[in-house]
Design a protein around this motif. Structure first.
Motif, PDB file in Angstrom:
ATOM      1  N   GLU A 352      -7.680 -11.320 -59.046  1.00 44.35           N
ATOM      2  CA  GLU A 352      -8.614 -12.093 -58.236  1.00 44.35           C
ATOM      3  C   GLU A 352      -8.521 -11.699 -56.770  1.00 44.35           C
ATOM      4  O   GLU A 352      -9.540 -11.595 -56.075  1.00 44.35           O
ATOM      5  CB  GLU A 352      -8.352 -13.597 -58.388  1.00 44.35           C
ATOM      6  CG  GLU A 352      -9.370 -14.450 -57.639  1.00 44.35           C
ATOM      7  CD  GLU A 352      -9.130 -15.944 -57.774  1.00 44.35           C
ATOM      8  OE1 GLU A 352      -9.872 -16.706 -57.125  1.00 44.35           O
ATOM      9  OE2 GLU A 352      -8.201 -16.342 -58.509  1.00 44.35           O
ATOM     10  N   ILE A 353      -7.301 -11.441 -56.284  1.00 46.19           N
ATOM     11  CA  ILE A 353      -7.131 -11.036 -54.889  1.00 46.19           C
ATOM     12  C   ILE A 353      -7.863  -9.720 -54.624  1.00 46.19           C
ATOM     13  O   ILE A 353      -8.565  -9.566 -53.611  1.00 46.19           O
ATOM     14  CB  ILE A 353      -5.639 -10.911 -54.538  1.00 46.19           C
ATOM     15  CG1 ILE A 353      -4.975 -12.291 -54.550  1.00 46.19           C
ATOM     16  CG2 ILE A 353      -5.451 -10.254 -53.173  1.00 46.19           C
ATOM     17  CD1 ILE A 353      -3.482 -12.267 -54.301  1.00 46.19           C
ATOM     18  N   SER A 371     -18.710 -14.871 -39.813  1.00 49.69           N
ATOM     19  CA  SER A 371     -17.785 -14.292 -40.805  1.00 49.69           C
ATOM     20  C   SER A 371     -17.573 -15.220 -42.000  1.00 49.69           C
ATOM     21  O   SER A 371     -16.435 -15.517 -42.363  1.00 49.69           O
ATOM     22  CB  SER A 371     -16.447 -13.971 -40.138  1.00 49.69           C
ATOM     23  OG  SER A 371     -16.618 -13.070 -39.091  1.00 49.69           O
ATOM     24  N   VAL A 372     -18.635 -15.664 -42.637  1.00 51.22           N
ATOM     25  CA  VAL A 372     -18.514 -16.654 -43.704  1.00 51.22           C
ATOM     26  C   VAL A 372     -17.764 -16.093 -44.907  1.00 51.22           C
ATOM     27  O   VAL A 372     -16.803 -16.697 -45.402  1.00 51.22           O
ATOM     28  CB  VAL A 372     -19.902 -17.176 -44.132  1.00 51.22           C
ATOM     29  CG1 VAL A 372     -19.758 -18.129 -45.320  1.00 51.22           C
ATOM     30  CG2 VAL A 372     -20.591 -17.878 -42.973  1.00 51.22           C
ATOM     31  N   VAL A 373     -18.171 -14.916 -45.402  1.00 50.03           N
ATOM     32  CA  VAL A 373     -17.518 -14.328 -46.577  1.00 50.03           C
ATOM     33  C   VAL A 373     -16.061 -14.001 -46.260  1.00 50.03           C
ATOM     34  O   VAL A 373     -15.150 -14.294 -47.043  1.00 50.03           O
ATOM     35  CB  VAL A 373     -18.269 -13.061 -47.044  1.00 50.03           C
ATOM     36  CG1 VAL A 373     -17.500 -12.371 -48.177  1.00 50.03           C
ATOM     37  CG2 VAL A 373     -19.672 -13.416 -47.507  1.00 50.03           C
ATOM     38  N   VAL A 379      -9.372 -17.825 -47.167  1.00 44.97           N
ATOM     39  CA  VAL A 379      -8.887 -19.150 -47.580  1.00 44.97           C
ATOM     40  C   VAL A 379      -8.451 -19.113 -49.039  1.00 44.97           C
ATOM     41  O   VAL A 379      -7.378 -19.628 -49.395  1.00 44.97           O
ATOM     42  CB  VAL A 379      -9.979 -20.218 -47.365  1.00 44.97           C
ATOM     43  CG1 VAL A 379      -9.587 -21.528 -48.046  1.00 44.97           C
ATOM     44  CG2 VAL A 379     -10.212 -20.451 -45.882  1.00 44.97           C
ATOM     45  N   ARG A 380      -9.245 -18.482 -49.901  1.00 42.62           N
ATOM     46  CA  ARG A 380      -8.902 -18.427 -51.335  1.00 42.62           C
ATOM     47  C   ARG A 380      -7.656 -17.559 -51.566  1.00 42.62           C
ATOM     48  O   ARG A 380      -6.771 -17.929 -52.353  1.00 42.62           O
ATOM     49  CB  ARG A 380     -10.086 -17.870 -52.138  1.00 42.62           C
ATOM     50  CG  ARG A 380      -9.812 -17.737 -53.637  1.00 42.62           C
ATOM     51  CD  ARG A 380      -9.413 -19.053 -54.264  1.00 42.62           C
ATOM     52  NE  ARG A 380      -8.891 -18.869 -55.622  1.00 42.62           N
ATOM     53  CZ  ARG A 380      -7.901 -19.555 -56.137  1.00 42.62           C
ATOM     54  NH1 ARG A 380      -7.284 -20.506 -55.429  1.00 42.62           N
ATOM     55  NH2 ARG A 380      -7.500 -19.334 -57.371  1.00 42.62           N
ATOM     56  N   HIS A 416      -2.126 -19.197 -44.900  1.00 45.42           N
ATOM     57  CA  HIS A 416      -2.384 -20.231 -43.897  1.00 45.42           C
ATOM     58  C   HIS A 416      -1.609 -21.498 -44.241  1.00 45.42           C
ATOM     59  O   HIS A 416      -1.476 -21.849 -45.420  1.00 45.42           O
ATOM     60  CB  HIS A 416      -3.876 -20.568 -43.828  1.00 45.42           C
ATOM     61  CG  HIS A 416      -4.702 -19.549 -43.107  1.00 45.42           C
ATOM     62  ND1 HIS A 416      -4.745 -18.224 -43.483  1.00 45.42           N
ATOM     63  CD2 HIS A 416      -5.521 -19.670 -42.017  1.00 45.42           C
ATOM     64  CE1 HIS A 416      -5.556 -17.567 -42.667  1.00 45.42           C
ATOM     65  NE2 HIS A 416      -6.041 -18.412 -41.774  1.00 45.42           N
ATOM     66  N   ILE A 417      -1.088 -22.149 -43.222  1.00 48.30           N
ATOM     67  CA  ILE A 417      -0.509 -23.488 -43.365  1.00 48.30           C
ATOM     68  C   ILE A 417      -1.315 -24.412 -42.464  1.00 48.30           C
ATOM     69  O   ILE A 417      -1.385 -24.194 -41.247  1.00 48.30           O
ATOM     70  CB  ILE A 417       0.984 -23.511 -42.957  1.00 48.30           C
ATOM     71  CG1 ILE A 417       1.791 -22.534 -43.823  1.00 48.30           C
ATOM     72  CG2 ILE A 417       1.547 -24.915 -43.083  1.00 48.30           C
ATOM     73  CD1 ILE A 417       3.252 -22.452 -43.438  1.00 48.30           C
ATOM     74  N   ASN A 418      -1.937 -25.409 -43.076  1.00 48.90           N
ATOM     75  CA  ASN A 418      -2.788 -26.333 -42.317  1.00 48.90           C
ATOM     76  C   ASN A 418      -3.871 -25.567 -41.546  1.00 48.90           C
ATOM     77  O   ASN A 418      -4.170 -25.865 -40.392  1.00 48.90           O
ATOM     78  CB  ASN A 418      -1.941 -27.180 -41.361  1.00 48.90           C
ATOM     79  CG  ASN A 418      -2.659 -28.448 -40.928  1.00 48.90           C
ATOM     80  OD1 ASN A 418      -3.560 -28.922 -41.627  1.00 48.90           O
ATOM     81  ND2 ASN A 418      -2.279 -29.000 -39.788  1.00 48.90           N
ATOM     82  N   ASN A 419      -4.406 -24.548 -42.229  1.00 48.78           N
ATOM     83  CA  ASN A 419      -5.506 -23.739 -41.674  1.00 48.78           C
ATOM     84  C   ASN A 419      -5.082 -22.876 -40.485  1.00 48.78           C
ATOM     85  O   ASN A 419      -5.921 -22.383 -39.736  1.00 48.78           O
ATOM     86  CB  ASN A 419      -6.694 -24.628 -41.268  1.00 48.78           C
ATOM     87  CG  ASN A 419      -8.016 -23.869 -41.328  1.00 48.78           C
ATOM     88  OD1 ASN A 419      -8.156 -22.887 -42.047  1.00 48.78           O
ATOM     89  ND2 ASN A 419      -8.988 -24.311 -40.543  1.00 48.78           N
ATOM     90  N   VAL A 420      -3.782 -22.675 -40.315  1.00 53.68           N
ATOM     91  CA  VAL A 420      -3.263 -21.799 -39.254  1.00 53.68           C
ATOM     92  C   VAL A 420      -2.529 -20.636 -39.920  1.00 53.68           C
ATOM     93  O   VAL A 420      -1.671 -20.865 -40.780  1.00 53.68           O
ATOM     94  CB  VAL A 420      -2.295 -22.552 -38.315  1.00 53.68           C
ATOM     95  CG1 VAL A 420      -1.787 -21.622 -37.216  1.00 53.68           C
ATOM     96  CG2 VAL A 420      -2.968 -23.773 -37.720  1.00 53.68           C
TER      97      VAL A 420
END
Length: 720
Positions: A352-353, A371-373, A379-380, A416-420
């Motif tokens: 998947e990666i 940069s949506v994609v 994130v995934r 990412h941790i908490n989106n960081v």
């Protein structure tokens, strides 16, 4: 030690057969595309080596502090020299001159060289299968006794066999293992403070001992008793106290090493097909192998089939087993020899990666303002990686880590941790597992590479065609870097050997690279990766190009630091033969590489930020680590990316944000970064906060700094 004299290190030599890197790379790598097969064959050499003592003093046993030796942040490390057969006769004098040594000879080294060794040294020589004369073999039951016997005859004394045992930890989860390992190292840090033997990267100060003890609930009187008596029972009791107060340890005092293995079925099929084309022409067999590869790629159970295809499957199974065994044994290098925690995770399925990364490459929106994609897929990918590493273990690491080195083919930078991004919370780098990566070189890098602040040797290579309309702006970017180095380094006597060179073809490119030793190479030009041939390229001048394989075969003088300002120099879906890996494999200690295509102007700014940080380090007091310079650059560029949508209206926005953080007692970037930014923007006016919130929720912030990756061992380079 009462009146002890500092004894020399025992010198270990590993003699390897020759290779032809440019023509024979694929025949040397395994079916699962991980290691040179010779490395897999010689795992036992490395395993036995780290069960032997590091110093002559350990062999003699002169009141050696054995209990501390098991866990200490080693001031004494195994002294290892790797010798290729081509350099054997030239370096034979090194072996001849050692008091105590041990020579491991890999299969494939000419018999005449082994015979020559026996006439030049009385020290033990160990091979894989040699059974004549006084030569030892790796598999014999009394091997260590025989090694000690030879050393005993050399020293003409009776030896105490105090073998250095590698620590085999217990613990069912990553968090348990981490807390145990960190607690052990923290106890040794306390011992170091008392004995004034703290390692070079720490601060030795007896006044800080009481507060450090109190923080984890240790009694100072009991601790001092332990220092004197080295009582194992006291050792265990204090470890338990530290573990109970583990959350109170707030001291970034450790380098961590985390291995994340992975496998991808497409990679296996491509690699195997290179040498087994006739076998795979059988459609029926190919289908069955596809099914098997898919199963092992996703960690699923699979019943071994019968028939012709089992030859391939047995090869893959055996090599996969050896690979995982080798990754486990890396604990000997990183965990024991350096005294740093080493963790290996479960195998992560990468299908998947790989799909997500290739989708990002096709979308090519990471250079756009939307940069949506790119953001969605990052994130995934972060979710997949975090599921295997666990958020709590990552939080535990970031509390205590000075630097984290990931051993993996995966884009760990994107966790990412908490989106960081994790790389904005702690200094980190990565060493690929795939072949052509210099993994063994970085395993045995034990000593710091010290570079004098006022003695830098820098080479800037510009390979762009100034007469080409497309290249002209990029050419000027390279000239801008050149002017910066002249103004900030040459004119201030920081770079006593700076060279700017415009290469128009690959022969000139290689010639200037190999002319002399340098500390830093900056390449600015075009790069690419051909996914059909799995090969990376640097493009030189108008029409010339050099492949990763050619590069690896032609490099002789490799700087400690390589900064690659070009596209696609590090491929992040598991392949190995890319440009960044060629430099790492050739001996570079630290490489800055790039994922995907990168913007030339942004790349110039990224490099200038690194150079500015380096200039600040070289004009300051005290020593500064290269990993810290890179970490500061990555954080700075992330701040630039975050506030880019506002900089046209307020050019001082980042400075204002930093002042706001300082007023509130926050770090510039921490786990609450986005919440802190929103609070800051609300203080500036609701319009800015609303815009930022919308950009976050819509995945529209453009984080181009995530396209640049730190590879190798930057924490082992210090400017002093």
């Amino acid at each position: 030690m009462k009146g002890a004299v500092i004894m020399p290190l025992i010198h270990y030599f590993i003699v390897l057969p020759n290779i032809d890197a440019a023509s024979d790379v694929f025949s040397r790598i395994t079916a699962v595309n991980r290691f040179d097969k010779r490395i897999l064959k010689n795992i036992k050499f490395y395993e036995i080596l780290f069960e032997l003592p590091a110093t002559v003093e350990e062999v003699i046993g002169d009141e050696y502090e054995y209990e501390l030796s098991k866990f200490k942040n080693r001031g004494l490390v195994h002294d290892i020299t790797t010798i290729w057969a081509t350099d054997f006769l030239e370096k034979l004098i090194l072996i001849k001159g050692e008091i105590l040594a041990c020579i491991f000879v890999c299969s494939g080294v000419p018999e005449s060289y082994i015979n020559k060794l026996t006439t030049q040294t009385n020290n033990p020589i160990i091979t894989e299968d040699h059974v004549t004369g006084n030569i030892l073999t790796i598999g014999q039951a009394d091997l260590k006794n025989q090694i000690y016997a030879k050393w005993s005859r050399i020293l003409n004394t009776s030896l105490k066999k105090k073998e250095v045992q590698r620590y085999k930890g217990k613990g069912n989860t990553l968090v348990d293992s981490l807390s145990r390992q960190i607690s052990e190292r923290y106890l040794m840090l306390l011992v170091s403070v008392v004995k004034n033997q703290i390692n070079k990267r720490g601060k030795s100060n007896d006044k800080m001992l009481p507060s450090m003890l109190a923080a984890v609930g240790l009694n100072q009187e009991q601790f001092m008793k332990y220092i004197v008596e080295l009582d194992p029972a006291l050792h265990s009791a204090m470890l338990e106290i530290i573990k109970r107060n583990f959350d109170k340890i707030d001291n970034k005092f450790l380098d961590f090493n985390i291995c994340i293995p992975s496998v991808n079925k497409d990679e296996i099929m491509f690699n195997f097909s290179l040498t087994q084309k006739d076998f795979l022409n059988n459609h029926s067999i190919r289908n069955k192998i596809e099914k098997f590869s898919k199963k092992i790629s996703n960690n699923e159970e699979y019943v071994e089939p019968a028939g012709q295809e089992i030859d391939f499957i047995r090869v893959v199974n055996e090599e996969r087993r050896k690979e995982l065994e080798f990754l486990g044994i890396l604990n000997i290098f990183f965990g024991f020899s350096r005294g740093n925690p080493y963790l290996i995770t479960e195998n992560i399925p990468t299908k998947e990666i790989a799909i997500l990364i290739k989708e990002m490459k096709r979308a090519n929106d990471y250079l756009s303002e939307d940069s949506v994609v790119f953001n969605r897929n990052i994130v995934r990918i972060s979710e997949i990686l975090t599921d295997s590493l666990h958020v709590e273990s990552l939080k535990t690491i970031t509390k205590s880590a000075k630097h984290i080195k990931f051993i993996s083919d995966l884009p760990i930078d994107w966790i990412h941790i908490n989106n960081v991004p994790l790389r904005n919370l702690v200094s980190m780098s990565r060493i690929p597992i795939t072949p052509f990566n210099g993994l063994i070189h970085h395993c045995v890098v034990q000593n710091l590479y010290a570079i004098k602040k006022k003695g830098l040797s820098i080479l800037l290579l510009n390979t762009l065609d100034k007469n080409n309309l497309v290249d002209a702006p990029l050419y000027n970017c390279a000239k801008g870097i050149h002017r910066f180095i002249e103004d900030f380094f040459s004119k201030h006597d920081l770079a006593n050997a700076y060279q700017y060179f415009e290469a128009g073809n690959k022969l000139d490119f290689i010639d200037v690279l190999n002319q002399r030793d340098r500390n830093i190479l900056i390449y600015f030009g075009h790069g690419s990766f051909d996914s059909k041939t799995e090969m990376g390229y640097l493009h030189i001048g108008k029409q010339d190009a050099i492949s990763s394989l050619e590069l690896a075969g032609m490099l002789t003088n490799v700087p400690e630091i390589v900064i690659l300002g070009a596209c696609e120099t590090q491929v992040n879906w598991g392949t190995s033969v890319d440009v960044a890996n060629s430099f790492i494999n050739a001996g570079a200690v630290s490489v800055i590489g790039t994922y995907f295509e990168v913007d030339g102007a942004y790349t110039q700014l990224f490099i200038l930020q690194i150079l500015y940080n380096l200039h600040q380090a070289c004009t300051s007091l005290g020593e500064v680590y290269w990993s810290d310079i890179i970490y500061a650059c990555i954080k700075q560029r992330y701040l630039v990316d975050t506030f880019e949508f506002m900089t046209m209206k307020n050019r001082n926005i980042i400075d204002e944000y930093r002042s706001y953080c300082k007023q509130n007692g926050w770090e510039d970037i921490d786990i609450n970064f986005h919440e802190n930014v929103l609070k800051f923007l609300e203080s500036k006016g609701s319009e800015f906060a609303i815009t930022y919130r919308k950009r976050l929720s819509g995945n529209k912030n453009v984080y181009r700094s995530l396209l640049y990756v730190s590879l190798g061992s930057p924490e082992m380079i210090v400017f002093e």
